[in-house]
Design a protein around this motif. Structure first.
Motif, short mmCIF file in Angstrom:
data_model
loop_
_atom_site.label_atom_id
_atom_site.label_comp_id
_atom_site.label_asym_id
_atom_site.label_seq_id
_atom_site.Cartn_x
_atom_site.Cartn_y
_atom_site.Cartn_z
N ASP A 272 38.85 38.42 33.16
CA ASP A 272 38.11 39.21 32.17
C ASP A 272 36.68 39.49 32.63
OD1 ASP A 272 40.30 39.26 30.50
OD2 ASP A 272 39.67 37.53 29.32
N VAL A 273 36.10 38.55 33.38
CA VAL A 273 34.72 38.74 33.86
C VAL A 273 34.63 39.97 34.76
CG1 VAL A 273 32.95 37.81 35.40
CG2 VAL A 273 34.00 36.34 33.68
N TYR A 274 35.61 40.12 35.67
CA TYR A 274 35.54 41.20 36.67
C TYR A 274 36.42 42.41 36.36
CZ TYR A 274 33.05 37.81 39.53
OH TYR A 274 32.11 36.91 40.00
N GLY A 275 37.25 42.29 35.34
CA GLY A 275 38.11 43.42 34.97
C GLY A 275 39.24 43.67 35.93
N VAL A 276 39.61 42.64 36.72
CA VAL A 276 40.73 42.78 37.66
C VAL A 276 41.89 41.92 37.18
CG1 VAL A 276 39.22 43.27 39.61
CG2 VAL A 276 39.89 40.91 39.15
N SER A 277 43.04 42.06 37.82
CA SER A 277 44.21 41.30 37.41
C SER A 277 44.06 39.82 37.76
CB SER A 277 45.48 41.85 38.09
OG SER A 277 45.49 41.51 39.46
N LYS A 278 44.82 38.99 37.09
CA LYS A 278 44.82 37.55 37.36
C LYS A 278 45.26 37.28 38.79
CE LYS A 278 45.85 36.35 32.53
NZ LYS A 278 46.10 37.72 32.04
N HIS A 279 46.16 38.11 39.30
CA HIS A 279 46.66 37.92 40.66
C HIS A 279 45.53 38.05 41.68
CE1 HIS A 279 49.92 38.95 43.87
NE2 HIS A 279 49.45 37.73 44.00
N VAL A 280 44.63 39.00 41.48
CA VAL A 280 43.50 39.17 42.39
C VAL A 280 42.62 37.92 42.35
CG1 VAL A 280 41.38 40.50 42.82
CG2 VAL A 280 43.49 41.68 42.21
N ILE A 281 42.37 37.40 41.15
CA ILE A 281 41.57 36.18 41.01
C ILE A 281 42.25 35.01 41.69
CG2 ILE A 281 40.62 34.51 39.37
CD1 ILE A 281 39.11 37.19 39.42
N MET A 282 43.54 34.86 41.48
CA MET A 282 44.28 33.75 42.10
C MET A 282 44.20 33.82 43.62
SD MET A 282 47.37 34.06 39.37
CE MET A 282 48.61 34.16 40.62
N LEU A 283 44.33 35.00 44.17
CA LEU A 283 44.28 35.16 45.61
C LEU A 283 42.87 34.89 46.14
CD1 LEU A 283 46.35 35.90 47.79
CD2 LEU A 283 45.40 38.19 47.79
N ARG A 284 41.86 35.30 45.41
CA ARG A 284 40.48 35.00 45.81
C ARG A 284 40.25 33.49 45.85
NH1 ARG A 284 37.72 38.37 48.55
NH2 ARG A 284 35.78 38.78 47.46
N LEU A 285 40.77 32.80 44.85
CA LEU A 285 40.63 31.34 44.79
C LEU A 285 41.36 30.66 45.95
CD1 LEU A 285 41.13 30.78 40.96
CD2 LEU A 285 39.00 30.49 42.23
N LEU A 286 42.52 31.19 46.29
CA LEU A 286 43.30 30.62 47.40
C LEU A 286 42.56 30.83 48.72
CD1 LEU A 286 45.96 29.44 48.57
CD2 LEU A 286 46.81 31.80 48.68
N LEU A 287 42.10 32.04 48.97
CA LEU A 287 41.45 32.36 50.24
C LEU A 287 40.11 31.64 50.40
CD1 LEU A 287 42.24 36.18 50.46
CD2 LEU A 287 43.38 34.30 51.66
N LEU A 288 39.45 31.34 49.29
CA LEU A 288 38.18 30.62 49.34
C LEU A 288 38.36 29.11 49.34
CD1 LEU A 288 36.00 32.81 46.95
CD2 LEU A 288 35.85 32.67 49.43
N GLY A 289 39.61 28.66 49.24
CA GLY A 289 39.90 27.24 49.29
C GLY A 289 39.69 26.50 47.99
N ASN A 290 39.55 27.23 46.88
CA ASN A 290 39.36 26.57 45.58
C ASN A 290 40.66 26.02 45.02
OD1 ASN A 290 37.17 29.13 45.40
ND2 ASN A 290 36.38 27.12 44.82
N ILE A 291 41.78 26.60 45.42
CA ILE A 291 43.09 26.07 45.03
C ILE A 291 43.97 26.05 46.27
CG2 ILE A 291 42.96 26.87 42.63
CD1 ILE A 291 44.70 29.25 43.39
N GLY A 292 44.99 25.16 46.25
CA GLY A 292 45.91 25.05 47.37
C GLY A 292 47.10 25.99 47.20
N LYS A 293 47.94 26.03 48.24
CA LYS A 293 49.08 26.96 48.22
C LYS A 293 50.07 26.61 47.11
CE LYS A 293 51.45 30.38 50.14
NZ LYS A 293 52.58 30.48 49.24
N LYS A 294 50.34 25.32 46.91
CA LYS A 294 51.30 24.94 45.86
C LYS A 294 50.76 25.31 44.48
CE LYS A 294 54.08 21.19 43.99
NZ LYS A 294 53.89 21.70 42.61
N GLU A 295 49.49 25.05 44.28
CA GLU A 295 48.88 25.39 42.98
C GLU A 295 48.92 26.90 42.77
OE1 GLU A 295 44.76 24.40 40.49
OE2 GLU A 295 44.93 23.90 42.62
N TYR A 296 48.65 27.63 43.85
CA TYR A 296 48.70 29.09 43.78
C TYR A 296 50.11 29.56 43.42
CZ TYR A 296 49.11 33.90 45.43
OH TYR A 296 49.39 35.23 45.53
N ASP A 297 51.11 28.98 44.07
CA ASP A 297 52.50 29.39 43.81
C ASP A 297 52.89 29.11 42.36
OD1 ASP A 297 52.88 30.28 46.39
OD2 ASP A 297 53.72 28.39 47.11
N ASP A 298 52.44 27.97 41.84
CA ASP A 298 52.74 27.64 40.44
C ASP A 298 52.06 28.63 39.49
OD1 ASP A 298 54.21 25.48 41.29
OD2 ASP A 298 52.59 24.01 40.96
#
Length: 363
Positions: A272-298
């Motif tokens: 909601d902050v950036y007006g983009v989809s949740k998927h974009v946020i999830m991928l940003r978090l994954l690529l920046l190392g804030n979440i791991g691959k398993k957490e991302y998949d879940d």
């Protein structure tokens, strides 16, 4: 014999080219004409002829003027757009072919009416997608749109591109779940978004296509964010560019630090902050190392369940048709009409909407 049943001799190459450039198979046309594939094939091979009634019906099906069947120019297939979809064996819908023809035609007419061309800036070729996003943001003097309604954010960036780069942004019903957008690089460049998509998806698609325009390329794009296509590196670069433009890494890190927990609720909040989809946020978090691959998949599994297709509900048709035409086109056509440079019938032809909308858009 009725005049409408009189057989008409049409160039077989034109008949076939019109069908193929409209996205229909022989079997499709056989069903629509309540005929057989064998007969349609025979007509295209010149063994038999269509009646004038059948030609008129084909004109309606293909959204072509009747004169197109009697011309000397063979229509070209959808050759200009590279197919960047994951499932390239899946048939491209006739609506996508129609959208491409519509966008190409609109581009040519707007070029005729304009005394300027699209102002697509040139930047050094060695810039990374992320660095290019930063350069474009500076060039546009764009403020980072945050914590606004996604539709409002989309309109802000759309107007910014139209006003500063003279790029026309329109929407069209693709009736395809594997095509998000495409662009037409030309004297007046066009970006075409999938009308059915959510505003957040359209927003990402818009800047995905802007990278294509900056690189003077084009194609049918599905925006699969995780796709690792060695033969389509540019699609990954487009996604990286769009993500950085809409969710700049430096700003995103600050927002993440202020988010209590990076669970589904936290991701929804960042979306909601950036007006983009949740998927974009999830991928940003994954690529920046804030979440791991398993957490991302879940989280992605949760996201997939959350995006079950929903109906439009009640639609604002004034807005729908305005988006199909585009504000840029309305401004140019309206100005030309008021100056007497084009007739009302030419306005109707260019805008391709009913009279009541022409009166609303042009006056």
């Amino acid at each position: 014999m009725s005049k409408l049943n009189i057989k008409v001799k049409i160039s077989t190459s034109i008949l076939k080219a019109i069908r193929e450039s409209s996205g229909y198979s022989i079997e499709d046309i056989a069903k629509k004409l309540k005929s057989t594939a064998e007969r349609i094939r025979s007509v295209e091979e010149g063994a038999v002829d269509f009646s004038i009634t059948q030609i008129k019906k084909l004109a309606d099906i293909y959204h072509r003027p009747l004169a197109a069947f009697f011309g000397e120019v063979t229509p070209q297939p959808l050759y200009a757009l590279t197919d960047y979809r994951i499932n390239r064996d899946k048939k491209i819908t006739p609506q996508v072919y129609l959208a491409e023809r519509r966008a190409s035609y609109l581009s040519s007419k707007l070029t005729e009416l304009s005394d300027k061309k699209s102002q697509i800036p040139s930047f050094p070729d060695n810039l990374s997608p992320e660095a290019l996003a930063d350069e474009l943001r500076k060039h546009l003097k764009a403020e980072l749109a945050k914590k606004e309604n996604p539709g409002k954010v989309l309109n802000y960036y759309r107007k910014l591109l139209e006003d500063n780069l003279l790029v026309s942004v329109i929407e069209y019903p693709f009736k395809a779940d594997d095509v998000r957008a495409f662009c037409i690089p030309s004297d007046i460049s066009i970006v075409v978004l999938n009308e059915s998509d959510d505003a957040k998806v359209k927003l990402f698609s818009l800047f995905h296509e802007m990278y294509h325009l900056l690189k003077r390329s084009c194609g049918l794009c599905s925006m699969e964010l995780e796709a690792n296509w060695e033969d389509m590196k540019i699609e990954s670069e487009c996604n990286a560019f769009a993500a950085e433009f809409l969710v700049p890494k430096s700003d995103f890190k600050i927002e993440v630090e202020q988010t209590d927990k990076l669970d589904w609720e936290g991701i929804s909040s960042l979306s909601d902050v950036y007006g983009v989809s949740k998927h974009v946020i999830m991928l940003r978090l994954l690529l920046l190392g804030n979440i791991g691959k398993k957490e991302y998949d879940d989280l992605k599994a949760n996201w997939n369940a959350d995006i079950k297709k929903k109906g439009f509900g009640k639609r604002n048709w004034d807005k729908v048709y305005l988006n199909r035409v585009g504000n840029f086109a309305v401004q140019k056509v309206s100005a030309a009409y008021k100056k007497g440079d084009i007739s009302y019938s030419e306005v109707a032809d260019i805008l391709n909407v009913k009279s009541k909308y022409i009166e609303k858009f042009v006056g």
